[in-house]
Design a protein around this motif. Sequence first.
Motif, PDB file in Angstrom:
ATOM      1  N   ASP A  17       0.860  -1.183   0.000  1.00 33.68           N
ATOM      2  CA  ASP A  17       0.000   0.000   0.000  1.00 33.68           C
ATOM      3  C   ASP A  17       0.899   1.236   0.000  1.00 33.68           C
ATOM      4  OD1 ASP A  17      -1.798   2.056   0.387  1.00 33.68           O
ATOM      5  OD2 ASP A  17      -2.603   1.273   2.272  1.00 33.68           O
ATOM      6  N   SER A  19      -0.304   4.334  -0.646  1.00 28.70           N
ATOM      7  CA  SER A  19      -1.162   5.525  -0.560  1.00 28.70           C
ATOM      8  C   SER A  19      -0.663   6.555   0.449  1.00 28.70           C
ATOM      9  CB  SER A  19      -2.604   5.126  -0.239  1.00 28.70           C
ATOM     10  OG  SER A  19      -2.675   4.440   0.999  1.00 28.70           O
ATOM     11  N   HIS A  77       2.813  -2.020  -9.143  1.00 30.18           N
ATOM     12  CA  HIS A  77       1.767  -1.014  -9.293  1.00 30.18           C
ATOM     13  C   HIS A  77       1.718  -0.505 -10.732  1.00 30.18           C
ATOM     14  CE1 HIS A  77       2.621  -0.878  -4.961  1.00 30.18           C
ATOM     15  NE2 HIS A  77       1.360  -0.511  -4.837  1.00 30.18           N
TER      16      HIS A  77
END
Length: 161
Positions: A17, A19, A77
């Motif tokens: 992750d 983010s 990603h």
Amino acid sequence: MAEFSHINQRGEANMVDVSGKTQTVREARAEAYVRMSPETLAKILAGDHHKGDVFSVARIAGIQAAKQTSSLIPLCHPLMLSKVAVDFSAEPAHNRVRIESLCKLTGQTGVEMEALTAVSVAALTLFDMCKAVDPGMVIEGIRVLEKQGGKTGHWLAEDKQ
């Protein structure tokens, strides 16, 4: 040494992750070599190869590959690359072609995999286009040369410092 980031606490594969990471300009350069016979290299450089301009085709293949890295490498990603360059330099003294890529973006994760994928697929394309005349070619030396951006900052391969 840092922990592997693609493994969760249960030891399972895990997409990281990103983010919470800060967006920064990120850049990576990679290289690969295709060793071949002197005759094959001469044909390529003279433009006498029966398949045409092998460098142009391999360049496009490398750029396309960098853009598709997340489809090829699990847990990578998908990235909005702002720059992909693939360049070739002949090294007749070593009977090889050096391939270098540059990938760049502003984002939350690095572009090393995209740079590596670009040189790998460019090398594979060069091999594919020349295998009929030189099936003994060798692809070697695929590595990251440099990366910049993100929390770790600037990294340079030891022999390039």
